[in-house]
Design a protein around this motif. Structure first.
Motif, PDB file in Angstrom:
ATOM      1  N   THR A 248      56.462  61.587 -19.596  1.00 22.16           N
ATOM      2  CA  THR A 248      57.112  62.838 -19.198  1.00 22.16           C
ATOM      3  C   THR A 248      56.135  63.976 -19.454  1.00 22.16           C
ATOM      4  O   THR A 248      56.014  64.454 -20.591  1.00 22.16           O
ATOM      5  CB  THR A 248      58.411  63.076 -19.999  1.00 22.16           C
ATOM      6  OG1 THR A 248      59.270  61.939 -19.835  1.00 22.16           O
ATOM      7  CG2 THR A 248      59.121  64.327 -19.499  1.00 22.16           C
ATOM      8  N   PRO A 249      55.392  64.402 -18.433  1.00 23.54           N
ATOM      9  CA  PRO A 249      54.430  65.502 -18.619  1.00 23.54           C
ATOM     10  C   PRO A 249      55.111  66.752 -19.170  1.00 23.54           C
ATOM     11  O   PRO A 249      56.288  66.996 -18.910  1.00 23.54           O
ATOM     12  CB  PRO A 249      53.885  65.720 -17.201  1.00 23.54           C
ATOM     13  CG  PRO A 249      54.073  64.410 -16.517  1.00 23.54           C
ATOM     14  CD  PRO A 249      55.366  63.869 -17.058  1.00 23.54           C
ATOM     15  N   TYR A 250      54.327  67.542 -19.930  1.00 23.16           N
ATOM     16  CA  TYR A 250      54.904  68.728 -20.556  1.00 23.16           C
ATOM     17  C   TYR A 250      53.912  69.887 -20.488  1.00 23.16           C
ATOM     18  O   TYR A 250      52.700  69.683 -20.361  1.00 23.16           O
ATOM     19  CB  TYR A 250      55.292  68.430 -22.004  1.00 23.16           C
ATOM     20  CG  TYR A 250      54.144  68.000 -22.894  1.00 23.16           C
ATOM     21  CD1 TYR A 250      53.398  68.936 -23.623  1.00 23.16           C
ATOM     22  CD2 TYR A 250      53.797  66.655 -23.016  1.00 23.16           C
ATOM     23  CE1 TYR A 250      52.356  68.546 -24.432  1.00 23.16           C
ATOM     24  CE2 TYR A 250      52.750  66.258 -23.819  1.00 23.16           C
ATOM     25  CZ  TYR A 250      52.036  67.203 -24.535  1.00 23.16           C
ATOM     26  OH  TYR A 250      50.990  66.813 -25.341  1.00 23.16           O
ATOM     27  N   PRO A 251      54.418  71.120 -20.562  1.00 24.27           N
ATOM     28  CA  PRO A 251      53.530  72.284 -20.447  1.00 24.27           C
ATOM     29  C   PRO A 251      52.575  72.380 -21.633  1.00 24.27           C
ATOM     30  O   PRO A 251      52.948  72.099 -22.777  1.00 24.27           O
ATOM     31  CB  PRO A 251      54.498  73.475 -20.439  1.00 24.27           C
ATOM     32  CG  PRO A 251      55.834  72.901 -20.108  1.00 24.27           C
ATOM     33  CD  PRO A 251      55.841  71.515 -20.653  1.00 24.27           C
ATOM     34  N   LEU A 252      51.342  72.775 -21.349  1.00 28.20           N
ATOM     35  CA  LEU A 252      50.377  73.028 -22.417  1.00 28.20           C
ATOM     36  C   LEU A 252      50.650  74.387 -23.036  1.00 28.20           C
ATOM     37  O   LEU A 252      50.725  75.400 -22.333  1.00 28.20           O
ATOM     38  CB  LEU A 252      48.952  73.006 -21.866  1.00 28.20           C
ATOM     39  CG  LEU A 252      47.865  73.428 -22.864  1.00 28.20           C
ATOM     40  CD1 LEU A 252      47.661  72.358 -23.933  1.00 28.20           C
ATOM     41  CD2 LEU A 252      46.560  73.731 -22.150  1.00 28.20           C
ATOM     42  N   VAL A 253      50.816  74.402 -24.344  1.00 28.15           N
ATOM     43  CA  VAL A 253      50.824  75.657 -25.104  1.00 28.15           C
ATOM     44  C   VAL A 253      49.498  75.722 -25.842  1.00 28.15           C
ATOM     45  O   VAL A 253      48.641  76.539 -25.560  1.00 28.15           O
ATOM     46  CB  VAL A 253      52.032  75.732 -26.059  1.00 28.15           C
ATOM     47  CG1 VAL A 253      51.996  77.040 -26.851  1.00 28.15           C
ATOM     48  CG2 VAL A 253      53.345  75.623 -25.277  1.00 28.15           C
ATOM     49  N   ASP A 254      49.343  74.849 -26.807  1.00 25.42           N
ATOM     50  CA  ASP A 254      48.051  74.573 -27.424  1.00 25.42           C
ATOM     51  C   ASP A 254      48.122  73.152 -27.955  1.00 25.42           C
ATOM     52  O   ASP A 254      49.190  72.656 -28.293  1.00 25.42           O
ATOM     53  CB  ASP A 254      47.691  75.585 -28.519  1.00 25.42           C
ATOM     54  CG  ASP A 254      48.782  75.713 -29.578  1.00 25.42           C
ATOM     55  OD1 ASP A 254      48.953  74.762 -30.361  1.00 25.42           O
ATOM     56  OD2 ASP A 254      49.459  76.757 -29.611  1.00 25.42           O
ATOM     57  N   ARG A 255      46.989  72.491 -28.010  1.00 27.68           N
ATOM     58  CA  ARG A 255      46.979  71.086 -28.408  1.00 27.68           C
ATOM     59  C   ARG A 255      45.720  70.780 -29.184  1.00 27.68           C
ATOM     60  O   ARG A 255      44.613  70.960 -28.700  1.00 27.68           O
ATOM     61  CB  ARG A 255      47.069  70.209 -27.159  1.00 27.68           C
ATOM     62  CG  ARG A 255      47.537  68.774 -27.433  1.00 27.68           C
ATOM     63  CD  ARG A 255      46.402  67.811 -27.599  1.00 27.68           C
ATOM     64  NE  ARG A 255      46.818  66.424 -27.431  1.00 27.68           N
ATOM     65  CZ  ARG A 255      45.998  65.396 -27.463  1.00 27.68           C
ATOM     66  NH1 ARG A 255      44.701  65.591 -27.647  1.00 27.68           N
ATOM     67  NH2 ARG A 255      46.440  64.162 -27.313  1.00 27.68           N
ATOM     68  N   LYS A 256      45.891  70.337 -30.426  1.00 25.49           N
ATOM     69  CA  LYS A 256      44.748  69.976 -31.259  1.00 25.49           C
ATOM     70  C   LYS A 256      44.122  68.687 -30.729  1.00 25.49           C
ATOM     71  O   LYS A 256      44.806  67.691 -30.500  1.00 25.49           O
ATOM     72  CB  LYS A 256      45.168  69.814 -32.713  1.00 25.49           C
ATOM     73  CG  LYS A 256      45.404  71.141 -33.435  1.00 25.49           C
ATOM     74  CD  LYS A 256      45.663  70.937 -34.898  1.00 25.49           C
ATOM     75  CE  LYS A 256      45.632  72.253 -35.666  1.00 25.49           C
ATOM     76  NZ  LYS A 256      46.662  73.203 -35.220  1.00 25.49           N
ATOM     77  N   THR A 257      42.807  68.744 -30.546  1.00 24.34           N
ATOM     78  CA  THR A 257      42.067  67.613 -29.995  1.00 24.34           C
ATOM     79  C   THR A 257      40.899  67.326 -30.922  1.00 24.34           C
ATOM     80  O   THR A 257      39.907  68.054 -30.949  1.00 24.34           O
ATOM     81  CB  THR A 257      41.573  67.938 -28.566  1.00 24.34           C
ATOM     82  OG1 THR A 257      42.697  68.303 -27.759  1.00 24.34           O
ATOM     83  CG2 THR A 257      40.878  66.751 -27.949  1.00 24.34           C
ATOM     84  N   GLY A 258      41.042  66.274 -31.725  1.00 23.82           N
ATOM     85  CA  GLY A 258      40.028  65.940 -32.706  1.00 23.82           C
ATOM     86  C   GLY A 258      38.891  65.152 -32.099  1.00 23.82           C
ATOM     87  O   GLY A 258      38.884  64.810 -30.905  1.00 23.82           O
ATOM     88  N   VAL A 259      37.910  64.831 -32.929  1.00 23.95           N
ATOM     89  CA  VAL A 259      36.739  64.071 -32.482  1.00 23.95           C
ATOM     90  C   VAL A 259      37.185  62.740 -31.875  1.00 23.95           C
ATOM     91  O   VAL A 259      38.016  62.033 -32.450  1.00 23.95           O
ATOM     92  CB  VAL A 259      35.785  63.816 -33.657  1.00 23.95           C
ATOM     93  CG1 VAL A 259      34.576  63.022 -33.199  1.00 23.95           C
ATOM     94  CG2 VAL A 259      35.361  65.137 -34.292  1.00 23.95           C
ATOM     95  N   GLY A 260      36.659  62.422 -30.703  1.00 20.95           N
ATOM     96  CA  GLY A 260      36.984  61.171 -30.036  1.00 20.95           C
ATOM     97  C   GLY A 260      38.204  61.233 -29.145  1.00 20.95           C
ATOM     98  O   GLY A 260      38.470  60.306 -28.389  1.00 20.95           O
ATOM     99  N   MET A 261      38.952  62.328 -29.220  1.00 17.06           N
ATOM    100  CA  MET A 261      40.200  62.428 -28.469  1.00 17.06           C
ATOM    101  C   MET A 261      39.966  63.043 -27.097  1.00 17.06           C
ATOM    102  O   MET A 261      38.994  63.757 -26.873  1.00 17.06           O
ATOM    103  CB  MET A 261      41.222  63.235 -29.277  1.00 17.06           C
ATOM    104  CG  MET A 261      41.558  62.585 -30.608  1.00 17.06           C
ATOM    105  SD  MET A 261      42.619  63.587 -31.690  1.00 17.06           S
ATOM    106  CE  MET A 261      44.180  63.491 -30.807  1.00 17.06           C
ATOM    107  N   ARG A 262      40.888  62.738 -26.176  1.00 11.13           N
ATOM    108  CA  ARG A 262      40.799  63.262 -24.813  1.00 11.13           C
ATOM    109  C   ARG A 262      42.133  63.868 -24.408  1.00 11.13           C
ATOM    110  O   ARG A 262      43.178  63.506 -24.949  1.00 11.13           O
ATOM    111  CB  ARG A 262      40.432  62.150 -23.809  1.00 11.13           C
ATOM    112  CG  ARG A 262      39.023  61.601 -23.988  1.00 11.13           C
ATOM    113  CD  ARG A 262      38.957  60.490 -25.002  1.00 11.13           C
ATOM    114  NE  ARG A 262      39.655  59.303 -24.548  1.00 11.13           N
ATOM    115  CZ  ARG A 262      40.259  58.452 -25.379  1.00 11.13           C
ATOM    116  NH1 ARG A 262      40.242  58.647 -26.691  1.00 11.13           N
ATOM    117  NH2 ARG A 262      40.863  57.378 -24.902  1.00 11.13           N
TER     118      ARG A 262
END
Length: 458
Positions: A248-262
């Motif tokens: 279920t896609p959702y709106p981007l507000v902010d998203r933490k993306t650590g090393v190795g993540m996409r």
């Protein structure tokens, strides 16, 4: 099989055509995809008017985007022209253990001058990446990272597909390297780079077709940094996380993306030509620009109002009622680092279940963190007792994140979970891929100073 020269020329041309529907095209003929990949030292320009003695794939940075197709065989003939051994790990891909690229655990190191052919059929579609798993602080820190895209068996319709590789560099003003690791930082959050780049550029502008449907593939290929990605009010939708489509896609507000993540985002570009959309790294209430999109005239006459929903990957369903429970605790070990016979210190700052990773060799494999039964479901509690973030990555499997003490969770599939300080999370997966699989923090200095182990699935 493309020749090395053809591969370099084709990928170099593709990465400059940012106004076309895709930044990279699949190489090869027929149902198979074939690549030649070479690791070697090459001078590249990161800072203006300087040359950096980087380590590169095919003499370029960003590295060639390897593009494959879900369910189709992929072949990468890799040659090591470095002066030291190396391997390649295909981060996030559920592939046979012999292709996983971990020295001694899954394959012998690839020595200088040697060639090794990686062959596998990716079962999952999504955004992945590749990097060595030897001398990782230096080899990744000097540039040996690249993106691998597996297109869906039935490819969704986007007008533009753009890769956004995030990587810091530690550079002097003249382009030479600063020390890539400093022990007092390795014992904390890690040694941050001082030059932030996107696809090897500082605050670049990516051209997108006005009014077009855009798929933006973010890949954090840094050694250390966690990004909190935001588009500050612009309408963008999260369509995939860590190579797995969001049901279920959702709106981007902010998203933490650590090393190795996409993170894959879908959005409709502004219809006005010349309009810019800024992507930020959000820190508290502040927003720091990373790069910009800019609209250019589009040849398409279609008017889009929605974003395609991606098909979910074929991940085995977990059986929670019959699951075996395990627990892994990630702790700081302080400065109790052993001293080698020559008087130098082997830094060990981190532990998993009170045990620091001590390395391995052909004749010396440590005991696994756990022995898992093939085909069985495991429910695992992950506890971060430290004041630092840890992106915890499991090789060879995709797991489902179920719960967290720090955030509300809608269960989702991933291969890397970013544990916040003092966070406890619960994950589950079916141990359906036999082999000895690394399980570690992807802050490279944390991994190299203790925060690593492996599980044995038999």
């Amino acid at each position: 099989m493309l020749t090395r020269r053809q591969f370099i020329q084709t990928t170099a041309i593709a990465t400059t055509l940012t106004s076309l529907p895709a930044i990279s095209v699949a190489m090869g003929s027929g149902p198979d995809y074939h690549y030649d990949l070479i690791a070697e030292e090459s001078a590249i320009s990161i800072l203006p008017n300087t040359q950096t003695p980087a380590w590169t794939f095919n003499q370029q940075f960003p590295a060639p985007v390897i593009r494959a197709k879900q369910g189709q065989p992929l072949t990468i003939r890799f040659t090591n022209k470095l002066k030291e051994p190396t391997t390649i790990h295909w981060h996030g891909l559920r592939i046979p253990i012999a292709m996983d690229g971990v020295p001694f655990l899954s394959q012998p190191p690839i020595m200088p001058g040697e060639t090794f052919t990686y062959q596998f059929t990716p079962p999952d579609a999504g955004t992945f990446w590749y990097h060595p798993h030897m001398n990782s602080v230096k080899q990744l820190g000097k540039g040996l990272v690249g993106v691998l895209i597996v297109d869906e068996a039935e490819k969704p319709e986007f007008d533009h597909d753009v890769v956004i590789g995030l990587k810091d560099w530690r550079l002097e003003d003249d382009g030479s390297f600063l020390p890539l690791s400093i022990p007092r930082y390795a014992a904390r959050g890690g040694t941050l780079g001082n030059v932030k780049t996107v696809e090897g550029k500082i605050k670049p502008i990516f051209e997108i077709p006005a009014g077009g449907r855009v798929r933006a593939r973010f890949a954090n290929m840094d050694n250390t940094r966690t990004y909190n990605l935001s588009m500050k009010g612009f309408n963008a939708t999260v369509i995939a996380e860590d190579g797995n489509a969001v049901a279920t896609p959702y709106p981007l507000v902010d998203r933490k993306t650590g090393v190795g993540m996409r993170l894959d985002l879908g959005f409709i570009a502004p219809e006005e030509v010349g309009k810019e959309v800024i992507v930020y790294d959000k820190k508290g209430k502040l927003h720091f620009e990373i790069f910009r999109f800019k609209t250019v005239a589009s040849t398409s006459k279609k008017i889009h109002r929605d974003i395609p929903v991606l098909p979910v990957n074929p991940i085995a369903s977990v059986d929670i009622e019959q699951a075996e429970k395990l627990s892994f605790v990630f702790e700081w070990a302080g400065a109790l680092s052993p001293t080698k016979k020559d008087g130098s210190v082997k830094h060990q700052f981190w532990t998993i279940n009170k045990r620091a990773w001590k390395g391995m060799s052909a004749n010396n494999l440590p005991e696994p963190l756990a022995r898992l039964e093939l085909g069985k479901t495991y429910l695992i509690t992950l506890t971060n007792t430290t004041p630092h973030h840890h992106p915890i990555h499991l090789h060879g499997h995709t797991f489902t994140v179920l719960k967290s003490t720090k955030r509300d969770i809608t269960p989702y599939h991933t291969d890397t979970i970013l544990l916040a300080k003092n966070e406890r999370a619960q994950i589950a997966f079916v141990a359906d891929n036999p082999g000895q699989w690394m399980f570690h923090c992807h802050v490279i200095e944390h991994m190299k100073t203790g925060l690593m182990g492996f599980i044995d699935v038999t």
